[in-house]
Design an enzyme around this catalytic site. Structure first.
Site, PDB file in Angstrom:
ATOM      1  N   ASP A  53      -0.946   4.237  -0.360  1.00  0.00           N
ATOM      2  CA  ASP A  53      -2.369   4.422  -0.089  1.00  0.00           C
ATOM      3  C   ASP A  53      -2.565   4.817   1.370  1.00  0.00           C
ATOM      4  O   ASP A  53      -2.153   4.091   2.281  1.00  0.00           O
ATOM      5  CB  ASP A  53      -3.148   3.137  -0.377  1.00  0.00           C
ATOM      6  CG  ASP A  53      -3.385   2.928  -1.864  1.00  0.00           C
ATOM      7  OD1 ASP A  53      -3.365   3.922  -2.606  1.00  0.00           O
ATOM      8  OD2 ASP A  53      -3.589   1.774  -2.276  1.00  0.00           O
ATOM      9  N   LYS A  67     -10.268  23.098   8.938  1.00  0.00           N
ATOM     10  CA  LYS A  67      -9.346  21.991   9.210  1.00  0.00           C
ATOM     11  C   LYS A  67     -10.150  20.819   9.758  1.00  0.00           C
ATOM     12  O   LYS A  67     -10.930  20.972  10.691  1.00  0.00           O
ATOM     13  CB  LYS A  67      -8.297  22.435  10.227  1.00  0.00           C
ATOM     14  CG  LYS A  67      -7.239  21.387  10.518  1.00  0.00           C
ATOM     15  CD  LYS A  67      -6.257  21.883  11.569  1.00  0.00           C
ATOM     16  CE  LYS A  67      -5.421  23.040  11.054  1.00  0.00           C
ATOM     17  NZ  LYS A  67      -4.413  23.462  12.054  1.00  0.00           N
ATOM     18  N   ASP A  77      -8.720  -5.676  -7.960  1.00  0.00           N
ATOM     19  CA  ASP A  77      -7.429  -6.348  -7.735  1.00  0.00           C
ATOM     20  C   ASP A  77      -7.617  -7.612  -6.906  1.00  0.00           C
ATOM     21  O   ASP A  77      -6.985  -8.648  -7.165  1.00  0.00           O
ATOM     22  CB  ASP A  77      -6.461  -5.404  -7.023  1.00  0.00           C
ATOM     23  CG  ASP A  77      -6.244  -4.110  -7.787  1.00  0.00           C
ATOM     24  OD1 ASP A  77      -6.217  -4.155  -9.025  1.00  0.00           O
ATOM     25  OD2 ASP A  77      -6.115  -3.055  -7.137  1.00  0.00           O
ATOM     26  N   GLY A 105     -19.682  -4.243 -10.738  1.00  0.00           N
ATOM     27  CA  GLY A 105     -20.063  -3.625  -9.470  1.00  0.00           C
ATOM     28  C   GLY A 105     -21.202  -4.365  -8.802  1.00  0.00           C
ATOM     29  O   GLY A 105     -21.190  -5.595  -8.662  1.00  0.00           O
ATOM     30  N   GLY A 114      -1.566   0.272  -5.714  1.00  0.00           N
ATOM     31  CA  GLY A 114      -1.400   0.162  -7.151  1.00  0.00           C
ATOM     32  C   GLY A 114      -1.779  -1.244  -7.555  1.00  0.00           C
ATOM     33  O   GLY A 114      -1.609  -2.204  -6.782  1.00  0.00           O
ATOM     34  N   ASN A 126      -1.418  -4.596  -5.184  1.00  0.00           N
ATOM     35  CA  ASN A 126      -2.625  -5.073  -4.506  1.00  0.00           C
ATOM     36  C   ASN A 126      -2.894  -6.548  -4.821  1.00  0.00           C
ATOM     37  O   ASN A 126      -3.265  -7.321  -3.933  1.00  0.00           O
ATOM     38  CB  ASN A 126      -3.832  -4.233  -4.924  1.00  0.00           C
ATOM     39  CG  ASN A 126      -3.813  -2.843  -4.332  1.00  0.00           C
ATOM     40  OD1 ASN A 126      -3.104  -2.571  -3.371  1.00  0.00           O
ATOM     41  ND2 ASN A 126      -4.592  -1.949  -4.911  1.00  0.00           N
ATOM     42  N   GLY A 185     -22.897  -7.617 -10.454  1.00  0.00           N
ATOM     43  CA  GLY A 185     -22.286  -8.933 -10.529  1.00  0.00           C
ATOM     44  C   GLY A 185     -21.105  -8.979 -11.472  1.00  0.00           C
ATOM     45  O   GLY A 185     -20.380  -7.993 -11.634  1.00  0.00           O
ATOM     46  N   GLU A 210     -14.981  -0.241 -18.837  1.00  0.00           N
ATOM     47  CA  GLU A 210     -13.775  -0.417 -19.641  1.00  0.00           C
ATOM     48  C   GLU A 210     -14.053  -1.258 -20.880  1.00  0.00           C
ATOM     49  O   GLU A 210     -13.516  -0.989 -21.954  1.00  0.00           O
ATOM     50  CB  GLU A 210     -12.680  -1.043 -18.777  1.00  0.00           C
ATOM     51  CG  GLU A 210     -12.141  -0.076 -17.727  1.00  0.00           C
ATOM     52  CD  GLU A 210     -11.437  -0.748 -16.578  1.00  0.00           C
ATOM     53  OE1 GLU A 210     -10.889  -0.033 -15.716  1.00  0.00           O
ATOM     54  OE2 GLU A 210     -11.443  -2.015 -16.500  1.00  0.00           O
TER      55      GLU A 210
END
Length: 309
Positions: free
Chosen positions: A14, A27, A255, A225, A39, A43, A228, A189
């Protein structure tokens, strides 16, 4: 306190940066550069160890970037079991645009894993000496969708507690295999798992309780999120509102939530108190931009703000 082990099938290096303003073509010079091992399972282990626990990280690592991931894990003083692969370990980036305060995240799919490699992983995990195995994160290409279910079938007869935090088919197969101590889906999910929209904490609580009542998991923690979180358990669902904080990042919040809950449960605290520590830990992870995850001082301070249960 019993030790835990974590399994990360698709780890990351990360990288986080700050920039003044995002611009196409030009740039863009960055500052505040930071590298960390990442991952899901890695974590969880990082935060669990910070809180005072002991964890071993099982993970896949390979290619030219694999040694860099191994080195970062060693810098974070994590006990590790590396399963070598031929593909390159992926590199994920989080970029904070200071002008807007928005964070941009770039996450590659990950290397393709051969059957020989994922079967070797199963063999290594089968030897794990731990009280709890945390299966966390996405599955890389080549790994069968029921991989976490296979891990459960191997470890559950040994009396090892199983924790699952994944998404898509891996989550569906893992829940349906049953025998889980804790599963932590997000609201989206869980909606994907049940096949319908869940708009209120009550709706989420009812569907999470179905998983508990079916004997697939003893605890179902659903993060929502800024709305809650809900915890389903034998004694019924609990709801905690989100803390009123200004989020600087979304990296590793789930995590950190899992690590906080597990740390409290392993310390002998009640399910309700573990849920509170999970919320405080997840909230602590979003306070700072980048890949820092939750820190104990922030967790302790925020826990005082979490609603009593």
């Amino acid at each position: 306190m019993k030790s835990i082990a974590t399994l990360t099938m698709n780890p990351t290096i990360d990288v986080s940066y700050d920039i003044a303003r995002m611009q196409h073509t030009h740039k863009m010079r960055t500052d505040n550069e930071w590298y960390a091992p990442g991952g899901g399972g890695i974590n969880v282990a990082r935060v669990f160890v910070r809180l005072g626990g002991h964890a071993r990280s099982y993970y896949l690592s390979g290619g030219s970037t694999g040694p860099a991931l191994d080195g970062l894990i060693d810098l974070h003083q994590l006990v590790r079991t590396r399963i070598p692969i031929s593909g390159h370990t992926r590199i994920a980036s989080a970029v904070l645009e200071r002008e807007s305060g928005k964070e941009y995240r770039f996450v590659p799919q990950g290397p393709t894993i051969s059957e020989r490699e994922w079967r070797e992983c199963l063999d290594r995990v089968a030897e794990a000496d731990c009280g709890t195995m945390v299966m966390s994160g996405s599955l890389p290409p080549g790994v069968p969708d029921d991989f976490y279910a296979r891990v459960t079938q191997i470890l559950q007869p040994r009396g090892i507690e199983l924790v699952l935090d994944s998404s898509g088919p891996a989550l569906i197969h893992g829940i349906d295999a049953g025998s889980l101590w804790l599963v932590k889906p997000s609201q989206g999910e869980l909606q994907n798992y049940v096949g319908r929209t869940l708009e209120t904490p009550e709706d989420i609580g009812k569907e999470a309780m179905r998983i508990v009542e079916a004997g697939k998991a003893r605890l179902v923690a659903v993060t929502m999120g800024h709305e809650g979180a809900v915890l389903a358990r034998k004694d019924g669902p609990l709801f905690l509102p989100a803390l009123k904080i200004e989020a600087a990042s979304a990296v590793g919040a789930g995590d950190s939530f899992v690590a906080g809950m597990l740390f409290a449960l392993h310390a002998g605290q009640s399910e309700a108190e573990a849920f509170r520590l999970g919320v405080a830990s997840g909230s602590a992870a979003v306070l700072r931009a980048g890949t820092g995850l939750a820190h104990p001082g922030d967790v302790e301070r925020l826990l005082e703000q979490v609603q009593p249960l």
